[in-house]
Scaffold this motif. Sequence first.
Motif, PDB file in Angstrom:
ATOM      1  N   ASP A   1       0.832  -1.206   0.000  1.00 57.14           N
ATOM      2  CA  ASP A   1       0.000   0.000   0.000  1.00 57.14           C
ATOM      3  C   ASP A   1       0.867   1.256   0.000  1.00 57.14           C
ATOM      4  O   ASP A   1       0.572   2.229  -0.692  1.00 57.14           O
ATOM      5  CB  ASP A   1      -0.939   0.008   1.208  1.00 57.14           C
ATOM      6  CG  ASP A   1      -2.032  -1.045   1.114  1.00 57.14           C
ATOM      7  OD1 ASP A   1      -2.259  -1.598   0.018  1.00 57.14           O
ATOM      8  OD2 ASP A   1      -2.671  -1.317   2.156  1.00 57.14           O
ATOM      9  N   LEU A   2       1.934   1.231   0.780  1.00 55.48           N
ATOM     10  CA  LEU A   2       2.851   2.367   0.829  1.00 55.48           C
ATOM     11  C   LEU A   2       3.540   2.571  -0.522  1.00 55.48           C
ATOM     12  O   LEU A   2       3.655   3.695  -1.005  1.00 55.48           O
ATOM     13  CB  LEU A   2       3.881   2.159   1.941  1.00 55.48           C
ATOM     14  CG  LEU A   2       4.910   3.267   2.158  1.00 55.48           C
ATOM     15  CD1 LEU A   2       4.240   4.607   2.441  1.00 55.48           C
ATOM     16  CD2 LEU A   2       5.848   2.881   3.302  1.00 55.48           C
ATOM     17  N   ALA A   3       3.953   1.487  -1.147  1.00 59.86           N
ATOM     18  CA  ALA A   3       4.594   1.566  -2.467  1.00 59.86           C
ATOM     19  C   ALA A   3       3.629   2.163  -3.490  1.00 59.86           C
ATOM     20  O   ALA A   3       4.021   3.011  -4.296  1.00 59.86           O
ATOM     21  CB  ALA A   3       5.068   0.181  -2.914  1.00 59.86           C
ATOM     22  N   ASP A   4       2.375   1.736  -3.440  1.00 56.95           N
ATOM     23  CA  ASP A   4       1.366   2.289  -4.349  1.00 56.95           C
ATOM     24  C   ASP A   4       1.201   3.790  -4.120  1.00 56.95           C
ATOM     25  O   ASP A   4       1.138   4.567  -5.068  1.00 56.95           O
ATOM     26  CB  ASP A   4       0.014   1.596  -4.161  1.00 56.95           C
ATOM     27  CG  ASP A   4      -0.001   0.170  -4.686  1.00 56.95           C
ATOM     28  OD1 ASP A   4       0.912  -0.217  -5.446  1.00 56.95           O
ATOM     29  OD2 ASP A   4      -0.936  -0.571  -4.315  1.00 56.95           O
ATOM     30  N   TRP A   5       1.131   4.183  -2.849  1.00 60.14           N
ATOM     31  CA  TRP A   5       0.949   5.596  -2.515  1.00 60.14           C
ATOM     32  C   TRP A   5       2.149   6.427  -2.970  1.00 60.14           C
ATOM     33  O   TRP A   5       1.992   7.531  -3.483  1.00 60.14           O
ATOM     34  CB  TRP A   5       0.707   5.745  -1.011  1.00 60.14           C
ATOM     35  CG  TRP A   5       0.500   7.149  -0.578  1.00 60.14           C
ATOM     36  CD1 TRP A   5      -0.593   7.936  -0.821  1.00 60.14           C
ATOM     37  CD2 TRP A   5       1.411   7.950   0.170  1.00 60.14           C
ATOM     38  NE1 TRP A   5      -0.412   9.179  -0.258  1.00 60.14           N
ATOM     39  CE2 TRP A   5       0.812   9.215   0.360  1.00 60.14           C
ATOM     40  CE3 TRP A   5       2.674   7.728   0.709  1.00 60.14           C
ATOM     41  CZ2 TRP A   5       1.430  10.245   1.051  1.00 60.14           C
ATOM     42  CZ3 TRP A   5       3.287   8.750   1.407  1.00 60.14           C
ATOM     43  CH2 TRP A   5       2.670   9.992   1.570  1.00 60.14           C
ATOM     44  N   LEU A   6       3.345   5.887  -2.779  1.00 59.66           N
ATOM     45  CA  LEU A   6       4.555   6.604  -3.173  1.00 59.66           C
ATOM     46  C   LEU A   6       4.798   6.582  -4.685  1.00 59.66           C
ATOM     47  O   LEU A   6       5.546   7.390  -5.206  1.00 59.66           O
ATOM     48  CB  LEU A   6       5.781   6.003  -2.470  1.00 59.66           C
ATOM     49  CG  LEU A   6       5.873   6.236  -0.972  1.00 59.66           C
ATOM     50  CD1 LEU A   6       7.003   5.406  -0.380  1.00 59.66           C
ATOM     51  CD2 LEU A   6       6.061   7.710  -0.657  1.00 59.66           C
ATOM     52  N   GLY A   7       4.217   5.601  -5.350  1.00 64.21           N
ATOM     53  CA  GLY A   7       4.417   5.480  -6.785  1.00 64.21           C
ATOM     54  C   GLY A   7       5.750   4.866  -7.148  1.00 64.21           C
ATOM     55  O   GLY A   7       6.318   5.173  -8.198  1.00 64.21           O
ATOM     56  N   LYS A   8       6.277   4.013  -6.267  1.00 63.51           N
ATOM     57  CA  LYS A   8       7.543   3.336  -6.562  1.00 63.51           C
ATOM     58  C   LYS A   8       7.583   1.994  -5.838  1.00 63.51           C
ATOM     59  O   LYS A   8       6.838   1.768  -4.893  1.00 63.51           O
ATOM     60  CB  LYS A   8       8.736   4.195  -6.152  1.00 63.51           C
ATOM     61  CG  LYS A   8       8.833   4.472  -4.667  1.00 63.51           C
ATOM     62  CD  LYS A   8      10.045   5.341  -4.403  1.00 63.51           C
ATOM     63  CE  LYS A   8      10.217   5.626  -2.926  1.00 63.51           C
ATOM     64  NZ  LYS A   8      11.389   6.458  -2.680  1.00 63.51           N
ATOM     65  N   GLU A   9       8.452   1.119  -6.323  1.00 61.86           N
ATOM     66  CA  GLU A   9       8.599  -0.195  -5.709  1.00 61.86           C
ATOM     67  C   GLU A   9       9.407  -0.101  -4.419  1.00 61.86           C
ATOM     68  O   GLU A   9      10.337   0.705  -4.321  1.00 61.86           O
ATOM     69  CB  GLU A   9       9.296  -1.155  -6.671  1.00 61.86           C
ATOM     70  CG  GLU A   9       8.424  -1.565  -7.835  1.00 61.86           C
ATOM     71  CD  GLU A   9       9.074  -2.643  -8.687  1.00 61.86           C
ATOM     72  OE1 GLU A   9       9.775  -3.519  -8.130  1.00 61.86           O
ATOM     73  OE2 GLU A   9       8.874  -2.593  -9.904  1.00 61.86           O
ATOM     74  N   LEU A  10       9.024  -0.930  -3.455  1.00 59.97           N
ATOM     75  CA  LEU A  10       9.762  -1.030  -2.195  1.00 59.97           C
ATOM     76  C   LEU A  10      10.085  -2.489  -1.936  1.00 59.97           C
ATOM     77  O   LEU A  10       9.294  -3.374  -2.286  1.00 59.97           O
ATOM     78  CB  LEU A  10       8.925  -0.502  -1.031  1.00 59.97           C
ATOM     79  CG  LEU A  10       8.494   0.954  -1.082  1.00 59.97           C
ATOM     80  CD1 LEU A  10       7.570   1.263   0.095  1.00 59.97           C
ATOM     81  CD2 LEU A  10       9.696   1.874  -1.071  1.00 59.97           C
TER      82      LEU A  10
END
Length: 91
Positions: A57-66
């Motif tokens: 969810d955080l990766a989606d919000w940031l717009g990058k892979e984690l």
Amino acid sequence: MLSQQTEALKVSATEIKEWLVSYLADLLEIEPEQINVETTFARYGLDSSVAVVLTGDLADWLGKELELRVVWDYPTIASLSQHLSDESIAV
């Protein structure tokens, strides 16, 4: 695609911290004021399956892979927020 990457560059540690506090408060069904940004995710009862969802969810919000292990490498809201904002600036 470039605009998403540019957008990711503008996310501050404070914004990430606020997002994580809100996310955890919703997840734990408590008030955001009850979240301490220096308390570990493990102390809040996050197990590996919840950490995977949070990371996604955080990766989606940031717009990058984690990387999935980022929550364990940076085990508090404060440390994770700072790490992710430093990564964004360095890109």
